[in-house]
Design an enzyme around this catalytic site. Sequence first.
Site, mmCIF file in Angstrom:
data_model
loop_
_atom_site.group_PDB
_atom_site.id
_atom_site.type_symbol
_atom_site.label_atom_id
_atom_site.label_comp_id
_atom_site.label_asym_id
_atom_site.label_seq_id
_atom_site.Cartn_x
_atom_site.Cartn_y
_atom_site.Cartn_z
ATOM 1 N N PRO A 68 46.411 57.515 0.751
ATOM 2 C CA PRO A 68 46.223 58.462 -0.349
ATOM 3 C C PRO A 68 44.747 58.788 -0.610
ATOM 4 O O PRO A 68 43.856 58.027 -0.271
ATOM 5 C CB PRO A 68 46.849 57.753 -1.545
ATOM 6 C CG PRO A 68 46.979 56.331 -1.181
ATOM 7 C CD PRO A 68 46.984 56.227 0.302
ATOM 8 N N THR A 129 38.492 54.971 -3.223
ATOM 9 C CA THR A 129 38.681 53.851 -4.159
ATOM 10 C C THR A 129 39.704 52.901 -3.556
ATOM 11 O O THR A 129 40.332 53.213 -2.534
ATOM 12 C CB THR A 129 39.212 54.355 -5.519
ATOM 13 O OG1 THR A 129 40.548 54.839 -5.332
ATOM 14 C CG2 THR A 129 38.347 55.462 -6.083
ATOM 15 N N ASP A 130 39.889 51.740 -4.169
ATOM 16 C CA ASP A 130 40.880 50.797 -3.661
ATOM 17 C C ASP A 130 42.280 51.402 -3.655
ATOM 18 O O ASP A 130 43.080 51.157 -2.764
ATOM 19 C CB ASP A 130 40.873 49.516 -4.504
ATOM 20 C CG ASP A 130 39.638 48.669 -4.203
ATOM 21 O OD1 ASP A 130 38.958 48.966 -3.184
ATOM 22 O OD2 ASP A 130 39.340 47.744 -4.976
ATOM 23 N N CYS A 131 42.571 52.194 -4.667
ATOM 24 C CA CYS A 131 43.912 52.781 -4.728
ATOM 25 C C CYS A 131 44.001 54.099 -3.948
ATOM 26 O O CYS A 131 45.093 54.528 -3.571
ATOM 27 C CB CYS A 131 44.350 52.962 -6.167
ATOM 28 S SG CYS A 131 43.075 53.634 -7.229
ATOM 29 N N TYR A 132 42.868 54.783 -3.753
ATOM 30 C CA TYR A 132 42.841 56.035 -2.978
ATOM 31 C C TYR A 132 41.744 55.931 -1.914
ATOM 32 O O TYR A 132 40.658 56.489 -2.068
ATOM 33 C CB TYR A 132 42.553 57.230 -3.889
ATOM 34 C CG TYR A 132 43.639 57.527 -4.889
ATOM 35 C CD1 TYR A 132 44.810 58.165 -4.491
ATOM 36 C CD2 TYR A 132 43.480 57.208 -6.240
ATOM 37 C CE1 TYR A 132 45.801 58.461 -5.416
ATOM 38 C CE2 TYR A 132 44.461 57.491 -7.157
ATOM 39 C CZ TYR A 132 45.623 58.117 -6.745
ATOM 40 O OH TYR A 132 46.599 58.417 -7.653
#
Lengths: 500, 128
Positions: A68, A129-132
């Site tokens: 993502p 980012t860690d999530c994206y």
Amino acid sequence: MQEKSLSEINQRIRDGSVCVVTADQMPELVDELGPAGAVREVDVVTTGTFGAMCSSGVFLNLGHSDPPIKILKAYLNKVEAYGGVAAVDLFLGATQPSIDRGIEYGGAHVIEDLVSGKQVEVEAEGAGTDCYPQLELETNLRLDDFNQATMVNPRNAYQKYNAATNSSDRTMHTYMGTLLPRYGNVHYSGAGVLSPISNDPNFDYIGMGTRIFLGGAQGYVIGSGTQHNPQSGFSTLMVTGDLKQMSNRYLRAATFHKYGPSLYIGIGIPIPILNERMAKNTAVRDRDILTNIVDYGIQRRDRPTVKVVSYEDLKSGSVEINGKEVNTSSLSSYYMAQEVADKLKDSILCGEFLLTQPAETLSRVGSARPMKQTREFPNVEDVMSRDVVTVREDIFIDEAAKAIVGGSFDHLPVISLDGRLKGIVTTWDISKAVANGKISLVSEIMTRKVHSAQPDEPIELAARKLDTYSISALPVVDKDNRVIGMITSNDLSRLFTGRR
Amino acid sequence: MKLMLHVAPGIVREPLIASVILETSALVNIERASIDAVSGEIVLEVLPEKCREVKEAFERRGVEVVLLEMPVIRDEDECVHCGACVSVCPTGTFRFDNWLVVADSGKCIQCGACVTGCPQRALRLVLK
């Protein structure tokens, strides 16, 4: 007073007995039947407008990529879309120019291409980012590939608009089209008799949640638009609709030469005739709708009004300005406005379009104040040199040469006996005359078409003049055209280096 | 009728129009002329009965002559009939007819004002 309810009208739409007319037919109907008769006979009046609506755009949701991405910057066919919302939500504005083709292709063109079923190239940069974690992405998408493509236009369907002319001596290219010099033409925009808000100026019907025709689909009024100003007769609407349902017949990308891209949109609003007041309002004629012709030759916010005219005057093809017949033409399409009103009428007649009860009516008070500017920029008078030397037009050039040598400047404003600016001579003009071995009068060699600045003019405008005409100095004149100073490109560059 | 002349570098300094007028005695109206040191492009209005004679006289002098029958063409799919071309045209080529923009191509002198003025980019000049 004759009254009717919205649910009665919707019932008639469902059972096929509804009577719908377009707004241009209403004046004669009300003349003939009277307001009470019109309420009895007519259920709905359809309006329409089709013109450039810069304040338009689309929210797009791309769906999530794998891995993502949280999009920081995104381009659709090289047109930047705003990504400062959630990870894969973007807002594509109609007037954003592309980075490769400039203003010839912009946000409006991407919108039209999407509606036309074309594929667009998407390029995105991510935050990482860690999530994206994804940093970059390229993909090709069609309208169907987006989860949502929701048009949200902050300011559309102006009740009416100021017409434009140009007093200056050069052709101006504006968002009001090509404006020829010396009041060479007048451009106007707006559908007049068919204009949606002009047919419901007090918002007896139009409100938050009103179902409308938007770009060929059914859309809704969100509320009043930005710069909504009913007090002055310049109300606006904020509208929304599903881009996936729209048609490229009613959404057309445009480019205004030397200005930028814009989007022509067809908007139609049905107005139920619930009472006599609404019948009277929809009986408005072109001649009842007044607007100003303003002078775009003055490059300031408060452009002077040259004349007040009606849409009947504007549509006649010419208006008189200072005793001269000046041709008028429109930038919005009345032909397409009629088509929008007809199309809306047809969809009501065949039962596809029901009228909604607004959740709230629109405000009758709005705001279109000038910007509060907290950082003051200097005016010409703050920067100009005041110790200007001028010469009279009836002296010989050798005297003018002495005046130039005596000072430290390259430009010499030439004045008449009574002190008014007549022309300008430069060191080059004098050198050329001397080189030709001719002793002439200043009046024979001076440039007569002299550009000048006013003391209360912002320096940006003076700088723009120097740039536009490729010159390096402007005499500064007062209201009587008397020279009170001089502003040069040197004065302006000194502002940036801080040496004053 | 309108003739567009393309004058080549070698002959641009010669008094071409004057000599053609003297030869043909045609009443010629110069609609537009852009001439620089190396070449020229001129649009002339000539009465229909003199058109052929004038055209041939120019051609004998080495000028390329094109009869402007459809000087400006419109992409009908792009035109939205707004009217932005109507008042910018110096010769009144465009007008509204029932709110449709119609063109009288015979009036066009190929100045190009309508081309830049058209927001839909629907107009283009032939031979340009």
